[in-house]
Motif scaffolding. Structure first.
Motif, PDB file in Angstrom:
ATOM      1  N   GLN A 258     -95.612  48.113  -2.453  1.00 58.00           N
ATOM      2  CA  GLN A 258     -96.619  47.895  -1.416  1.00 58.00           C
ATOM      3  C   GLN A 258     -97.685  46.917  -1.895  1.00 58.00           C
ATOM      4  O   GLN A 258     -98.135  46.039  -1.145  1.00 58.00           O
ATOM      5  CB  GLN A 258     -97.266  49.230  -1.044  1.00 58.00           C
ATOM      6  N   PHE A 259     -98.092  47.059  -3.146  1.00 57.70           N
ATOM      7  CA  PHE A 259     -99.120  46.181  -3.714  1.00 57.70           C
ATOM      8  C   PHE A 259     -98.671  44.719  -3.664  1.00 57.70           C
ATOM      9  O   PHE A 259     -99.400  43.844  -3.176  1.00 57.70           O
ATOM     10  CB  PHE A 259     -99.406  46.596  -5.161  1.00 57.70           C
ATOM     11  N   TRP A 260     -97.466  44.463  -4.160  1.00 61.22           N
ATOM     12  CA  TRP A 260     -96.996  43.082  -4.208  1.00 61.22           C
ATOM     13  C   TRP A 260     -96.618  42.562  -2.824  1.00 61.22           C
ATOM     14  O   TRP A 260     -96.835  41.388  -2.515  1.00 61.22           O
ATOM     15  CB  TRP A 260     -95.813  42.966  -5.166  1.00 61.22           C
ATOM     16  N   ALA A 261     -96.094  43.435  -1.977  1.00 61.80           N
ATOM     17  CA  ALA A 261     -95.761  43.013  -0.610  1.00 61.80           C
ATOM     18  C   ALA A 261     -97.025  42.614   0.145  1.00 61.80           C
ATOM     19  O   ALA A 261     -97.007  41.662   0.944  1.00 61.80           O
ATOM     20  CB  ALA A 261     -95.037  44.136   0.121  1.00 61.80           C
ATOM     21  N   THR A 262     -98.121  43.320  -0.105  1.00 57.85           N
ATOM     22  CA  THR A 262     -99.390  42.960   0.545  1.00 57.85           C
ATOM     23  C   THR A 262     -99.832  41.571   0.129  1.00 57.85           C
ATOM     24  O   THR A 262    -100.273  40.767   0.963  1.00 57.85           O
ATOM     25  CB  THR A 262    -100.471  44.005   0.196  1.00 57.85           C
ATOM     26  N   ARG A 263     -99.704  41.270  -1.155  1.00 59.84           N
ATOM     27  CA  ARG A 263    -100.064  39.917  -1.617  1.00 59.84           C
ATOM     28  C   ARG A 263     -99.149  38.868  -0.984  1.00 59.84           C
ATOM     29  O   ARG A 263     -99.612  37.794  -0.577  1.00 59.84           O
ATOM     30  CB  ARG A 263     -99.981  39.844  -3.140  1.00 59.84           C
ATOM     31  N   ILE A 264     -97.869  39.177  -0.912  1.00 63.25           N
ATOM     32  CA  ILE A 264     -96.923  38.239  -0.295  1.00 63.25           C
ATOM     33  C   ILE A 264     -97.286  38.023   1.176  1.00 63.25           C
ATOM     34  O   ILE A 264     -97.218  36.901   1.696  1.00 63.25           O
ATOM     35  CB  ILE A 264     -95.484  38.762  -0.454  1.00 63.25           C
ATOM     36  N   GLY A 265     -97.695  39.094   1.850  1.00 59.75           N
ATOM     37  CA  GLY A 265     -98.054  38.992   3.256  1.00 59.75           C
ATOM     38  C   GLY A 265     -99.296  38.163   3.513  1.00 59.75           C
ATOM     39  O   GLY A 265     -99.508  37.676   4.636  1.00 59.75           O
ATOM     40  N   GLU A 266    -100.125  37.985   2.488  1.00 53.60           N
ATOM     41  CA  GLU A 266    -101.351  37.201   2.643  1.00 53.60           C
ATOM     42  C   GLU A 266    -101.099  35.699   2.602  1.00 53.60           C
ATOM     43  O   GLU A 266    -101.979  34.903   2.939  1.00 53.60           O
ATOM     44  CB  GLU A 266    -102.350  37.595   1.553  1.00 53.60           C
ATOM     45  N   LEU A 267     -99.898  35.285   2.191  1.00 59.17           N
ATOM     46  CA  LEU A 267     -99.558  33.870   2.186  1.00 59.17           C
ATOM     47  C   LEU A 267     -99.176  33.431   3.602  1.00 59.17           C
ATOM     48  O   LEU A 267     -98.414  34.104   4.281  1.00 59.17           O
ATOM     49  CB  LEU A 267     -98.398  33.594   1.235  1.00 59.17           C
ATOM     50  N   SER A 268     -99.694  32.311   4.023  1.00 56.50           N
ATOM     51  CA  SER A 268     -99.397  31.792   5.355  1.00 56.50           C
ATOM     52  C   SER A 268     -98.354  30.683   5.270  1.00 56.50           C
ATOM     53  O   SER A 268     -98.110  30.112   4.190  1.00 56.50           O
ATOM     54  CB  SER A 268    -100.671  31.233   5.995  1.00 56.50           C
ATOM     55  N   GLU A 269     -97.751  30.367   6.408  1.00 58.68           N
ATOM     56  CA  GLU A 269     -96.834  29.230   6.446  1.00 58.68           C
ATOM     57  C   GLU A 269     -97.567  27.952   6.036  1.00 58.68           C
ATOM     58  O   GLU A 269     -96.991  27.070   5.390  1.00 58.68           O
ATOM     59  CB  GLU A 269     -96.238  29.079   7.840  1.00 58.68           C
ATOM     60  N   GLU A 270     -98.839  27.878   6.381  1.00 62.04           N
ATOM     61  CA  GLU A 270     -99.640  26.712   5.977  1.00 62.04           C
ATOM     62  C   GLU A 270     -99.749  26.622   4.458  1.00 62.04           C
ATOM     63  O   GLU A 270     -99.698  25.530   3.889  1.00 62.04           O
ATOM     64  CB  GLU A 270    -101.036  26.815   6.595  1.00 62.04           C
ATOM     65  N   ALA A 271     -99.882  27.776   3.793  1.00 60.91           N
ATOM     66  CA  ALA A 271     -99.951  27.783   2.328  1.00 60.91           C
ATOM     67  C   ALA A 271     -98.640  27.298   1.722  1.00 60.91           C
ATOM     68  O   ALA A 271     -98.636  26.522   0.756  1.00 60.91           O
ATOM     69  CB  ALA A 271    -100.276  29.186   1.823  1.00 60.91           C
ATOM     70  N   PHE A 272     -97.515  27.739   2.302  1.00 64.23           N
ATOM     71  CA  PHE A 272     -96.216  27.256   1.836  1.00 64.23           C
ATOM     72  C   PHE A 272     -96.123  25.736   2.005  1.00 64.23           C
ATOM     73  O   PHE A 272     -95.713  25.012   1.099  1.00 64.23           O
ATOM     74  CB  PHE A 272     -95.080  27.920   2.616  1.00 64.23           C
ATOM     75  N   SER A 273     -96.516  25.265   3.189  1.00 65.29           N
ATOM     76  CA  SER A 273     -96.417  23.835   3.495  1.00 65.29           C
ATOM     77  C   SER A 273     -97.307  23.005   2.580  1.00 65.29           C
ATOM     78  O   SER A 273     -96.938  21.889   2.184  1.00 65.29           O
ATOM     79  CB  SER A 273     -96.794  23.583   4.955  1.00 65.29           C
ATOM     80  N   LYS A 274     -98.463  23.552   2.228  1.00 70.54           N
ATOM     81  CA  LYS A 274     -99.391  22.818   1.362  1.00 70.54           C
ATOM     82  C   LYS A 274     -98.781  22.575  -0.018  1.00 70.54           C
ATOM     83  O   LYS A 274     -98.955  21.501  -0.608  1.00 70.54           O
ATOM     84  CB  LYS A 274    -100.698  23.591   1.227  1.00 70.54           C
ATOM     85  N   VAL A 275     -98.047  23.571  -0.527  1.00 72.48           N
ATOM     86  CA  VAL A 275     -97.389  23.396  -1.828  1.00 72.48           C
ATOM     87  C   VAL A 275     -96.364  22.270  -1.742  1.00 72.48           C
ATOM     88  O   VAL A 275     -96.349  21.353  -2.586  1.00 72.48           O
ATOM     89  CB  VAL A 275     -96.711  24.707  -2.281  1.00 72.48           C
ATOM     90  N   PHE A 276     -95.519  22.306  -0.720  1.00 71.08           N
ATOM     91  CA  PHE A 276     -94.490  21.270  -0.585  1.00 71.08           C
ATOM     92  C   PHE A 276     -95.099  19.904  -0.306  1.00 71.08           C
ATOM     93  O   PHE A 276     -94.533  18.875  -0.696  1.00 71.08           O
ATOM     94  CB  PHE A 276     -93.500  21.654   0.522  1.00 71.08           C
TER      95      PHE A 276
END
Length: 309
Positions: A258-276
């Motif tokens: 639950q702890f790690w899933a919560t952190r994963i859930g806080e990432l947005s598609e925009e955050a993914f796109s910013k890395v790429f």
């Protein structure tokens, strides 16, 4: 944009035998912006996307607060790869998982990297839990003070599910034995070697088809759903799907999951796109980036659904 380091004048130290990819240890030259410590230069195989997958995974680990070996783009002449600073102190020694499992699991073949039916998620989690005095990765004890080493490892596995990592075999995790003067401590190693992820090996024409098809059986989401882990389950003939791995973690370590899933859930598609968006076009094409982002979103949704986050 992420920097690309020219390491042509680095001192070559020795080749690395662990793993299957071509790699060698190098030492940065005096005055270089990289720390003057041993770095591993890994050469991604042509047309595989291994280099960008490794870099993206590292950047996502940083966003999630997951202990991870560092990875930066590098080149020697026309040879492209990633360079990674040695993830443990100079006097420390890395012991991979296969050596540990061979000592505690009856009949375990530590030399068999793949199709090792005794490589079960239960065996691995129990081993890590029972390692007496095992501490969190070096340098992470304060930041992750409320988690045990096993719960940190659960984070590695949830991260595998997020990026679609198929290669957490028994040499791709382990412990670090650290020696400081007369004191010896044993730490979980940081996560490393994430190149077999993010659909990096899908041919361009298949990626394009999956991005545009109306056939739900052939979409990026369907591709992500079929992702396999390296672990065998207790009652399954083959390796677990990544979604099954998440289900297993929910059962045995619900709070850490639950702890790690919560952190994963806080990432947005925009955050993914910013890395790429910080990767130069000589390292990745637009189709590969779009595919990987959709894959991340699909796996994120799977994790959140399985954990009720």
């Amino acid at each position: 944009m992420f920097p690309v380091y020219n390491i042509s004048d680095f001192v070559s130290q020795r080749p690395e035998s662990l793993g299957t990819k071509e790699k060698t240890w190098v030492l940065p030259s005096e005055g270089h912006e990289l720390v003057r410590r041993p770095h591993l230069f890994k050469i991604g195989r042509p047309n595989t996307g291994e280099n960008w997958a490794e870099k993206v995974s590292f950047e996502l680990c940083k966003l999630l607060g997951i202990p991870c070996a560092s990875y930066d783009f590098a080149r020697i002449g026309d040879v492209k790869g990633v360079v990674s600073e040695r993830f443990m102190p100079d006097a420390a020694q890395f012991i991979p998982g296969n050596m540990l499992l061979a000592r505690v699991v009856d009949g375990y073949d530590g030399n068999k990297r793949f199709q090792q039916i005794d490589y079960k998620i239960g065996h691995v989690l129990n081993l890590i839990k029972r390692l007496r005095g095992l501490r969190k990765p070096v340098g992470w004890e304060e930041e992750l003070k409320n988690l045990s080493a096993t719960e940190v490892f659960v984070g590695y596995l949830l991260f595998d599910a997020l990026i679609g990592n198929t290669d957490r075999h028994h040499e791709n995790w382990g412990v670090v034995v650290n020696v400081e003067k007369e004191n010896i401590s044993v730490h979980l190693a940081p996560s490393f070697d994430h190149a077999s992820s993010l659909g990096r090996n899908e041919p361009a024409e298949k990626r394009s088809m999956r991005l545009t098809t109306k056939d739900h059986r052939a979409t990026v989401e369907a591709y992500a759903e079929r992702g396999k882990s390296a672990f065998f389950g207790s009652n399954t003939p083959g390796t677990l799907h990544l979604c099954e791995l998440v289900d297993e973690l929910v059962k045995v370590y619900p709070e850490a999951t639950q702890f790690w899933a919560t952190r994963i859930g806080e990432l947005s598609e925009e955050a993914f796109s910013k890395v790429f968006g910080q990767i130069g076009e000589e390292w990745i094409d637009e189709g590969a980036a779009r595919f990987a982002i959709r894959m991340l979103c699909a796996n994120q949704a799977m994790i959140l659904g399985a954990t009720n986050v």
